[in-house]
Design a protein around this motif. Structure first.
Motif, mmCIF file in Angstrom:
data_model
loop_
_atom_site.group_PDB
_atom_site.id
_atom_site.type_symbol
_atom_site.label_atom_id
_atom_site.label_comp_id
_atom_site.label_asym_id
_atom_site.label_seq_id
_atom_site.Cartn_x
_atom_site.Cartn_y
_atom_site.Cartn_z
ATOM 1 N N LEU A 258 -29.052 -0.255 32.772
ATOM 2 C CA LEU A 258 -30.251 0.576 32.805
ATOM 3 C C LEU A 258 -31.027 0.435 31.499
ATOM 4 N N ARG A 259 -32.354 0.412 31.621
ATOM 5 C CA ARG A 259 -33.222 0.323 30.451
ATOM 6 C C ARG A 259 -34.266 1.439 30.515
ATOM 7 N N HIS A 260 -34.758 1.789 29.365
ATOM 8 C CA HIS A 260 -35.792 2.817 29.257
ATOM 9 C C HIS A 260 -37.030 2.401 30.054
ATOM 10 N N GLY A 261 -37.535 3.309 30.894
ATOM 11 C CA GLY A 261 -38.746 3.042 31.664
ATOM 12 C C GLY A 261 -38.508 2.583 33.084
ATOM 13 N N GLU A 262 -37.252 2.357 33.470
ATOM 14 C CA GLU A 262 -36.957 1.965 34.850
ATOM 15 C C GLU A 262 -37.249 3.125 35.803
ATOM 16 N N THR A 263 -37.305 2.782 37.092
ATOM 17 C CA THR A 263 -37.413 3.802 38.135
ATOM 18 C C THR A 263 -36.226 3.670 39.084
ATOM 19 N N GLY A 264 -35.967 4.712 39.804
ATOM 20 C CA GLY A 264 -34.881 4.694 40.777
ATOM 21 C C GLY A 264 -34.975 5.915 41.666
ATOM 22 N N LYS A 265 -33.944 6.141 42.437
ATOM 23 C CA LYS A 265 -33.878 7.316 43.302
ATOM 24 C C LYS A 265 -32.552 8.027 43.075
ATOM 25 N N VAL A 266 -32.646 9.286 42.742
ATOM 26 C CA VAL A 266 -31.450 10.101 42.571
ATOM 27 C C VAL A 266 -31.060 10.689 43.920
ATOM 28 N N GLN A 267 -29.804 10.531 44.284
ATOM 29 C CA GLN A 267 -29.280 11.142 45.504
ATOM 30 C C GLN A 267 -28.493 12.390 45.117
ATOM 31 N N MET A 268 -28.951 13.540 45.627
ATOM 32 C CA MET A 268 -28.297 14.800 45.298
ATOM 33 C C MET A 268 -27.957 15.551 46.577
ATOM 34 N N VAL A 269 -26.793 16.200 46.585
ATOM 35 C CA VAL A 269 -26.366 16.994 47.735
ATOM 36 C C VAL A 269 -27.070 18.346 47.676
ATOM 37 N N ILE A 270 -27.810 18.660 48.740
ATOM 38 C CA ILE A 270 -28.550 19.917 48.821
ATOM 39 C C ILE A 270 -27.820 20.856 49.782
ATOM 40 N N PRO A 271 -27.293 21.970 49.308
ATOM 41 C CA PRO A 271 -26.633 22.918 50.212
ATOM 42 C C PRO A 271 -27.660 23.698 51.017
ATOM 43 N N LEU A 272 -27.326 24.014 52.259
ATOM 44 C CA LEU A 272 -28.221 24.757 53.140
ATOM 45 C C LEU A 272 -27.472 25.926 53.765
ATOM 46 N N LYS A 273 -28.108 27.075 53.777
ATOM 47 C CA LYS A 273 -27.543 28.238 54.449
ATOM 48 C C LYS A 273 -28.373 28.536 55.692
ATOM 49 N N ASN A 274 -27.660 28.789 56.794
ATOM 50 C CA ASN A 274 -28.311 29.074 58.079
ATOM 51 C C ASN A 274 -29.321 27.991 58.446
ATOM 52 N N ALA A 275 -28.904 26.760 58.282
ATOM 53 C CA ALA A 275 -29.785 25.632 58.609
ATOM 54 C C ALA A 275 -29.875 25.453 60.117
ATOM 55 N N LEU A 276 -31.052 25.082 60.586
ATOM 56 C CA LEU A 276 -31.284 24.830 62.005
ATOM 57 C C LEU A 276 -31.082 23.337 62.257
ATOM 58 N N ILE A 277 -30.047 22.985 63.016
ATOM 59 C CA ILE A 277 -29.644 21.593 63.214
ATOM 60 C C ILE A 277 -29.924 21.162 64.644
ATOM 61 N N ILE A 278 -30.509 19.965 64.813
ATOM 62 C CA ILE A 278 -30.686 19.384 66.150
ATOM 63 C C ILE A 278 -30.276 17.916 66.099
ATOM 64 N N PRO A 279 -29.885 17.348 67.234
ATOM 65 C CA PRO A 279 -29.566 15.915 67.268
ATOM 66 C C PRO A 279 -30.825 15.074 67.059
ATOM 67 N N GLN A 280 -30.681 13.977 66.357
ATOM 68 C CA GLN A 280 -31.825 13.084 66.170
ATOM 69 C C GLN A 280 -32.297 12.491 67.489
ATOM 70 N N LYS A 281 -31.366 12.290 68.414
ATOM 71 C CA LYS A 281 -31.738 11.674 69.695
ATOM 72 C C LYS A 281 -32.600 12.593 70.551
ATOM 73 N N ALA A 282 -32.696 13.877 70.160
ATOM 74 C CA ALA A 282 -33.538 14.814 70.904
ATOM 75 C C ALA A 282 -34.980 14.772 70.415
ATOM 76 N N THR A 283 -35.300 13.866 69.508
ATOM 77 C CA THR A 283 -36.649 13.794 68.935
ATOM 78 C C THR A 283 -37.274 12.441 69.230
ATOM 79 N N TYR A 284 -38.580 12.391 69.036
ATOM 80 C CA TYR A 284 -39.291 11.108 69.052
ATOM 81 C C TYR A 284 -40.425 11.180 68.035
#
Length: 361
Positions: A258-284
């Motif tokens: 890694l060098r100063h000035g680079e870019t990237g993507k941070v992956q962080m675990v986001i906790p969810l309370k009372n999340a509304l979940i649906i199957p991806q196959k139910a969408t378009y």
């Protein structure tokens, strides 16, 4: 001849009837081929990517403290240097002369003080003259120290271990006081800065643990950095324009990848309370928007846009557009037409999720 024609007519009628019956049967079968389910509410978490700016733990500008010609450059661009290592020398002749002059004045003041002290001991001169001689010597020594300090500024050394950046000035260049000579980066560890929305910040703080302070870094080439990072600090204020707050994660950098000035993507675990979940196959998707078919009390399927708040394996976290208990088409989404009355079989949300190839953790 007539009998043959009648026989042909009867056969054609039978075939037409069978064909129509078969088509109706297929249509009926197609109508009963749909399954429906509802969103599932649960506490979960998902991994989200944030665009990040990568910075060295220390990155400073190396500037000239004295004016003069650049006499020596002891390093090259991209070179690793150690703390205290000599980087540049600005022609020191004038400053060396000032040091010699100051040293001579110190010597003269010492002699003058000795003579004055001798006379004071014999009561030839007043005590004030002895005090003035001492003050003159102190002033000469101060001038000598200042001259030596200016001379030391002609040698520019690294304040810490790091990597040299570009060298904009060449040998012989006239350097002004304060002019940029290079920058020095300490890349032993790296900071990644990224912005988090207010709801995600609150969820993070309310369920803060070692698991969700550990983060990963996706590099510009799509590869994941081998070492995990950790969220160390959060900025003090939210940005009033974006509604986001800046997080800072620290990553080890043993291989100096890694060098100063680079870019990237941070992956962080986001906790969810009372999340509304649906199957991806139910969408378009249509024109970068996500839709589901909601089934009303009369069995009519109506297209409805939803907002996705997060993504799990085979699942979507719904941010808005859908309520708990609403029935949505689960199987056959690609066949349904808007405002079409359909026959469907309802299956419980947990059963629907169990049919997916991947499960949410």
């Amino acid at each position: 001849m007539k009998k043959n024609l009648m026989l042909v007519g009867v056969c054609a009628s039978v075939l037409f009837y069978c064909s129509c019956s078969g088509k109706k049967e297929e249509e009926k079968e197609e109508k009963t081929n749909y399954t429906a389910t509802s969103p599932l509410t649960l506490d979960t978490s998902f991994t989200k990517e944030y665009v990040s700016q990568i910075r060295s733990v220390r990155n400073i500008e190396i500037r000239a403290q004295e004016k003069g010609f650049l006499q020596n450059i002891y390093v090259d661009e991209g070179q690793n240097v150690k703390a205290g290592q000599l980087l540049f020398k600005i022609m020191p002749k004038m400053y060396e002369a000032e040091v010699l002059k100051a040293q001579a004045e110190v010597k003269a003041s010492e002699i003058e003080l000795a003579n004055t002290k001798l006379l004071a001991d014999k009561n030839v001169v007043a005590p004030n003259e002895l005090a003035m001689a001492k003050a003159k010597l102190a002033q000469a020594k101060a001038e000598e120290s200042l001259a030596k300090l200016h001379l030391s500024f002609t040698e520019i050394r690294a304040p810490f271990d790091g990597k040299i950046d570009r060298l904009p000035k060449k040998l012989g260049s006239l350097i002004d006081e304060g002019e940029l000579l290079t920058t020095l980066s300490d890349n032993s560890q790296m900071f990644a800065y990224f912005n988090v929305s207010e709801p995600e910040y609150l969820n993070f703080q309310q369920s803060k643990s070692k698991n969700n302070t550990n983060v990963s870094l996706i590099l510009a080439n799509g590869e994941t950095l081998g070492s995990k990072g950790e969220v160390e600090t959060i900025e003090g204020e939210f940005d009033s324009e974006t509604g986001n707050i800046a997080f800072r994660a620290k990553f080890p950098n043993p291989n100096q990848l890694l060098r100063h000035g680079e870019t990237g993507k941070v992956q962080m675990v986001i906790p969810l309370k009372n999340a509304l979940i649906i199957p991806q196959k139910a969408t378009y998707e249509l024109q970068d928007k996500t839709y589901v078919f909601v089934i009303d009390s009369k069995g009519v399927a109506k297209s409805k846009e939803i907002k996705i708040g997060g993504e799990l394996p085979d699942l979507y976290v719904v941010a808005s557009g859908l309520q708990q208990g609403e029935k949505i088409v689960f199987d056959g989404v690609q066949k349904v037409k808007d405002d079409e009355k359909i026959n469907f079989k309802f299956i419980e949300p947990k059963q629907a999720l169990s049919q997916l190839q991947l499960k949410a953790e």
